[in-house]
Design an enzyme around this catalytic site. Sequence first.
Site, PDB file in Angstrom:
ATOM      1  N   GLU A 150       0.935  -1.111  -0.121  1.00 50.47           N
ATOM      2  CA  GLU A 150       0.013  -0.101  -0.170  1.00 50.47           C
ATOM      3  C   GLU A 150       0.846   1.214  -0.081  1.00 50.47           C
ATOM      4  OE1 GLU A 150      -4.062   1.552   2.346  1.00 50.47           O
ATOM      5  OE2 GLU A 150      -3.379  -0.606   2.586  1.00 50.47           O
TER       6      GLU A 150
ATOM      7  N   GLU B   5      -3.091  -0.060  13.016  1.00 46.26           N
ATOM      8  CA  GLU B   5      -4.208   0.481  12.283  1.00 46.26           C
ATOM      9  C   GLU B   5      -5.562   0.126  12.941  1.00 46.26           C
ATOM     10  OE1 GLU B   5      -5.630  -0.137   7.503  1.00 46.26           O
ATOM     11  OE2 GLU B   5      -4.120  -1.631   8.600  1.00 46.26           O
TER      12      GLU B   5
END
Length: 869
Positions: free
Chosen positions: A457, A739
């Site tokens: 990502e 996260e």
Amino acid sequence: MRIYKLKTNHIENPLGFELNRLSLSWVTEAAGSTSTFQTEAQVQVALDEDFHHIIFDSGKKQEIDSLGYTPEVELQPRTRYYWRVTVWGNEGDKVTSDSAWFETAKMNEPWRGQWITPDLDKDIHPLIRKTFSLPDNVVSARLYMCGLGLYEVEINGKKAGNEYLTPGFNAYEFWMQYQSYDITNLLMDGTNSIGITLGNGWYKGRFGFDGGHYELYGDRFAIIGEIIATLKDGTTVVIGTNQEWKCAPSPIIFSGIYDGEIYDANKGLKDWSSPGFDDRNWEQVRPMKVETERLQARISLPMQIKEERKPLKVIHTPAGETVLDMGQNMTGWMRFINRAPKGQKLILQYGEILQDGNFYRDNLRTAKAEYIFISDGKEKIIQPRFTFYGFRYVKITGFDKDLNINDFTGCVLYSDIEEIGTIETSNPSVNQLFKNALWGQKGNFLDVPTDCPQRDERMGWTGDAQIFASTACYNMYSPAFYNKFMVDLHEEQKRIGGSVPFMVPTIKPEGDNGFITGNGSSAWGDAATIIPWILYLHYGDKELLRKQFDTMKDWVDYIKKMDDESGAMRLWRTGFHFGDWLALDGDDPSGLTGATDPYYIASAYYCYSAQLTAKAAKILGKMDLAEEYSLLANEVRKAIVREYFTPDGRCAIDTQTALIVALYFDLVPEHYRARLVEDLKVKLRNNKMHLQTGFVGTPYFCNTLSANGASDYAYTLLLNDDYPSWLYGVKLGATTVWERWNSVLPDGSISDTGMNSLNHYAYGSIAEWMYRYMCGINPIEDSAGFRKIILRPQPYGKLKYAKASLNSASGYIESSWEIKEDGTLSFKFIIPFNTSADLLLPNTLINKVTVNGISLDIDLRLSLHGFLR
């Protein structure tokens, strides 16, 4: 008095940056003077360090703001300018600074160098070189260069500059930045050689979602460059890229942002970038058509090895693996000494966590995250060039069993940003939480504020960027870093009608479908207004607002257009929105957007962004626009109250985030506020004093509580150490912020592999509350910028002390409190020269405080001036 930290466009002595409009700033401290304020100042700009050739003089004793001053100077290409400032204090003394400098790049000069590409297969990593001669009377030399994808330059066998991953990550289809290098000391009289190595990078390597895409911006390696040497008589010699340069395959067999790098030392060519190398068998390069108009001088800060760390230990896992433990989740790579025999393959694989004592990296998804080195049998120092890794653990294969741990060094890579803020408390877990937030910033501030540095990502999500921006500005001196991101954002925005992509730069090719490729979500797109405002608030330079005002205005105009096209209800009730991303209060446990109505959140941000745009317009003297956007914000606020609140002030959406947003964004009439605060406290008690919020509610939660007289609730949230809480991860050994609240389960097993980064800085925004409320350092939202602050520490009995220090744009600030053994509460404050602070102390706790030796009654609201170190 002393003047230091002279900056041009918020960079110390910038070489070759885009400098279309200057903003000069500096810090003054009393340093023994009795003066506490600047009364006047004078700025001079010259062509020489001795100021014999002054080209600009503001005149003596002018009202000049040290946070940002723009001299009217017409700059010339490739020219070094020197500047200094003289400051007069309120006691009549004065001081003149040492000189600082800035050097322009090519500006509008035409390029004599040509774009060239190696005449090799497009997937072969190339070496490109040129031998050239120079006269023996060179006094200075500069190299101006851009490469596609990533490039490194050597002059006569030595690396030019100390940065990596140039030219950086931006939307290459819109603009490309070239770098400037001072290569004077790398050149020799007579014959010289230049060599360039290229790697895939973001330009043509695999990058993006769903396994990524290849060749996002182009399919061929290319370079353009010029060496411009200035001789003693002032004339110049130019060596530009052209078809006479030569190329050959590189020993780098493969490179990629996600997958790492493969280097075969047996294919290396000794002294290939030195003058004596024989390149007769090398291939010619060929010209390549690239729009030179897209080239501009750099805006990106250099990405550098900012720190080095040694492994804590070598782990031999139950699976028989050899793993290095760095003790810290970090971003960068391992440097090591090769001692392997010829042909031996050495493999380094990178991961964030161990599972069952073994190396693990399934949460990296498709990213291979490895470095492979094939030894030529020669002892040498090795490190990657065109990749980076997010990791704590490194599995090493092929090394001698009796390896020396000192042969390995962890290189911490991030943009060249100065750390300016620190926090310390009596609670070691809180201290670790602060460090985790800081390390998350280090690990994700590589040219773009990315979401994560390890998996497939590593993109510039706008929501994450704005959520963390204020914490980032407390921790590190960030205006130049964010300025580059906002340039990227506006380049994207101009092409989609004022909307803002979910991530910047947008990296998927046109034609891809799905929400990931979209734009226009609230909270994410509001980076367009929130980041510029935060930069101004922290650094006080109106030029930061001026540069980005169109970005702010265009975003609000886009939302208003969506509103007008759907009935002009002054609510935002169309399109896709991420909502309170990753909140825990949704009906579906596997859902991602939480229980708060996304359109309520969207309308709240509509109001907030209109408010910020009105404030920015007022500060910039655009009074008509200030009134226009203020009226719009009021209309949206009234519509929100009609739609989502009862006449008695009850919010129709029964979530923590809905109440937080109403209070933080000031959406409701003042007489509703007390009820909403009480409703939030009740809601929190009903949730057993634990948060249920996601990306929208979490950053504002503790701030909202403390701003409304409920700091005891905020401290409870801070000090919880069970799931979900900030200290839950700390208790499980986290060294960065995760996260998800439960990225790792209590038994140490990772909770999910599909979307589970262990270095995701967004929830690290709690550090802003630590600076702003726990320790009390608050910049004021008016035209004073950081010339005026509020000191309002809010102590709490479960901590014995808390201290924050900040090397702000105005100078050194300190705010601390301590509950002593005898039960008394003491405070210490330091504010900079030329700065005022309103001191607000908790009058329910104590009868008297001492500030720098002065006894003060706590019921007074005092104005403090220039308490100095």
